[in-house]
Scaffold this motif. Structure first.
Motif, PDB file in Angstrom:
ATOM      1  N   LEU A  44       0.811  -1.213   0.000  1.00 27.55           N
ATOM      2  CA  LEU A  44       0.000   0.000   0.000  1.00 27.55           C
ATOM      3  C   LEU A  44       0.844   1.261   0.000  1.00 27.55           C
ATOM      4  O   LEU A  44       0.392   2.316  -0.444  1.00 27.55           O
ATOM      5  N   SER A  45       2.068   1.172   0.511  1.00 23.33           N
ATOM      6  CA  SER A  45       2.919   2.351   0.604  1.00 23.33           C
ATOM      7  C   SER A  45       3.991   2.384  -0.471  1.00 23.33           C
ATOM      8  O   SER A  45       4.619   3.422  -0.689  1.00 23.33           O
ATOM      9  N   GLY A  46       4.232   1.255  -1.112  1.00 25.02           N
ATOM     10  CA  GLY A  46       5.321   1.178  -2.077  1.00 25.02           C
ATOM     11  C   GLY A  46       6.667   0.997  -1.414  1.00 25.02           C
ATOM     12  O   GLY A  46       7.694   1.016  -2.072  1.00 25.02           O
ATOM     13  N   ARG A  93      -0.022 -19.286   8.995  1.00 24.59           N
ATOM     14  CA  ARG A  93      -1.398 -19.552   8.555  1.00 24.59           C
ATOM     15  C   ARG A  93      -1.830 -18.689   7.374  1.00 24.59           C
ATOM     16  O   ARG A  93      -2.740 -19.040   6.642  1.00 24.59           O
ATOM     17  N   TRP A  94      -1.237 -17.512   7.235  1.00 21.94           N
ATOM     18  CA  TRP A  94      -1.646 -16.556   6.219  1.00 21.94           C
ATOM     19  C   TRP A  94      -0.439 -16.060   5.435  1.00 21.94           C
ATOM     20  O   TRP A  94       0.655 -15.945   5.976  1.00 21.94           O
ATOM     21  N   THR A  95      -0.657 -15.677   4.192  1.00 22.31           N
ATOM     22  CA  THR A  95       0.397 -15.067   3.386  1.00 22.31           C
ATOM     23  C   THR A  95       0.481 -13.577   3.720  1.00 22.31           C
ATOM     24  O   THR A  95      -0.424 -13.020   4.350  1.00 22.31           O
ATOM     25  N   GLN A  96       1.535 -12.952   3.247  1.00 24.62           N
ATOM     26  CA  GLN A  96       1.672 -11.511   3.438  1.00 24.62           C
ATOM     27  C   GLN A  96       0.504 -10.771   2.780  1.00 24.62           C
ATOM     28  O   GLN A  96      -0.046  -9.830   3.353  1.00 24.62           O
ATOM     29  N   ALA A  97       0.100 -11.199   1.588  1.00 24.57           N
ATOM     30  CA  ALA A  97      -1.021 -10.563   0.889  1.00 24.57           C
ATOM     31  C   ALA A  97      -2.322 -10.737   1.681  1.00 24.57           C
ATOM     32  O   ALA A  97      -3.129  -9.804   1.765  1.00 24.57           O
ATOM     33  N   ASP A  98      -2.518 -11.933   2.266  1.00 23.86           N
ATOM     34  CA  ASP A  98      -3.709 -12.164   3.090  1.00 23.86           C
ATOM     35  C   ASP A  98      -3.715 -11.217   4.285  1.00 23.86           C
ATOM     36  O   ASP A  98      -4.731 -10.589   4.590  1.00 23.86           O
ATOM     37  N   LEU A  99      -2.587 -11.143   4.978  1.00 19.84           N
ATOM     38  CA  LEU A  99      -2.506 -10.294   6.173  1.00 19.84           C
ATOM     39  C   LEU A  99      -2.705  -8.821   5.822  1.00 19.84           C
ATOM     40  O   LEU A  99      -3.363  -8.083   6.554  1.00 19.84           O
ATOM     41  N   ARG A 100      -2.156  -8.387   4.684  1.00 17.08           N
ATOM     42  CA  ARG A 100      -2.346  -6.993   4.254  1.00 17.08           C
ATOM     43  C   ARG A 100      -3.834  -6.729   4.033  1.00 17.08           C
ATOM     44  O   ARG A 100      -4.366  -5.698   4.435  1.00 17.08           O
ATOM     45  N   LEU A 143      -7.667   4.628   9.924  1.00 14.99           N
ATOM     46  CA  LEU A 143      -7.086   4.434  11.262  1.00 14.99           C
ATOM     47  C   LEU A 143      -5.573   4.294  11.200  1.00 14.99           C
ATOM     48  O   LEU A 143      -4.868   4.735  12.101  1.00 14.99           O
ATOM     49  N   LEU A 144      -5.070   3.636  10.162  1.00  7.02           N
ATOM     50  CA  LEU A 144      -3.627   3.487   9.949  1.00  7.02           C
ATOM     51  C   LEU A 144      -3.277   4.063   8.579  1.00  7.02           C
ATOM     52  O   LEU A 144      -4.067   3.970   7.642  1.00  7.02           O
ATOM     53  N   THR A 145      -2.082   4.621   8.465  1.00  4.04           N
ATOM     54  CA  THR A 145      -1.595   5.065   7.164  1.00  4.04           C
ATOM     55  C   THR A 145      -1.199   3.837   6.347  1.00  4.04           C
ATOM     56  O   THR A 145      -1.079   2.726   6.887  1.00  4.04           O
ATOM     57  N   ALA A 146      -0.961   4.047   5.072  1.00  5.93           N
ATOM     58  CA  ALA A 146      -0.512   2.946   4.212  1.00  5.93           C
ATOM     59  C   ALA A 146       0.768   2.335   4.765  1.00  5.93           C
ATOM     60  O   ALA A 146       0.920   1.102   4.812  1.00  5.93           O
ATOM     61  N   GLU A 150       1.650  -1.524   6.309  1.00  8.44           N
ATOM     62  CA  GLU A 150       2.811  -2.328   5.901  1.00  8.44           C
ATOM     63  C   GLU A 150       3.678  -2.697   7.107  1.00  8.44           C
ATOM     64  O   GLU A 150       4.213  -3.809   7.177  1.00  8.44           O
ATOM     65  N   ASP A 151       3.802  -1.787   8.071  1.00 11.77           N
ATOM     66  CA  ASP A 151       4.588  -2.057   9.277  1.00 11.77           C
ATOM     67  C   ASP A 151       3.940  -3.162  10.117  1.00 11.77           C
ATOM     68  O   ASP A 151       4.619  -4.075  10.594  1.00 11.77           O
TER      69      ASP A 151
END
Length: 162
Positions: A44-46, A93-100, A143-146, A150-151
């Protein structure tokens, strides 16, 4: 000498092109592309996430994930909620894309979830205007920035069973 200068100039141009190609623009909340299951493949942030800042967001500010989730690694922080699932081993249990996708807007993946949409600005049912008792007007800030999304995802990716 001319050949050296041409190669030198070409090298600089190639370096700049490669460096800028790796930098993607920040994705606005309204432009997030979820796949059919709710995952978000693109940062989301690049920029890469900072797991240490993500760890801080788990307890502070707009993140406050441990209000609903338990994380053994953060047990020194006191009360952990039991509304959401335990996050130990979440990276297994989840991929990075899933968690994002889950952090950005869990409602896309889990219809009816109580988890807030951390990267959303429109489409709320009954947002309030702080503590005024009136309805909010216009778009809200996420609520959170891009980068904070990512963080948090970077930190969650460190939570493995082994």
């Amino acid at each position: 000498m001319g050949g050296f200068m041409t190669r030198f100039a070409f090298g600089i141009v190639a370096s700049v092109v490669c460096a800028t190609a790796g930098l993607a623009a920040e994705v606005e909340p309204s432009d997030v592309q979820f796949d059919e299951y709710g995952a978000v493949d693109v940062s989301l942030s690049g920029a890469p996430g900072d797991a240490e800042n993500g760890k801080l967001l788990m307890n502070k500010g707009s993140g406050n994930c441990i209000a609903c989730h338990e994380i053994t690694e953060l047990e020194e922080l006191g009360f952990h909620g039991e509304i959401g699932p335990m996050l130990d081993g979440v990276a297994d249990r989840w991929t990075q894309a899933d968690l994002r996708g889950i952090v950005a807007n869990a409602k896309v993946m889990f219809d009816g979830t109580m988890m807030p949409s951390f990267y959303k600005t429109t489409g709320f049912i009954r947002p309030g205007d702080a503590y005024t008792g009136r309805a909010a007007e216009g778009d809200l800030d996420p609520l959170l920035t891009a980068q904070e999304v990512e963080d948090v995802v970077a930190y969650l990716m460190t939570l493995k069973e082994s």
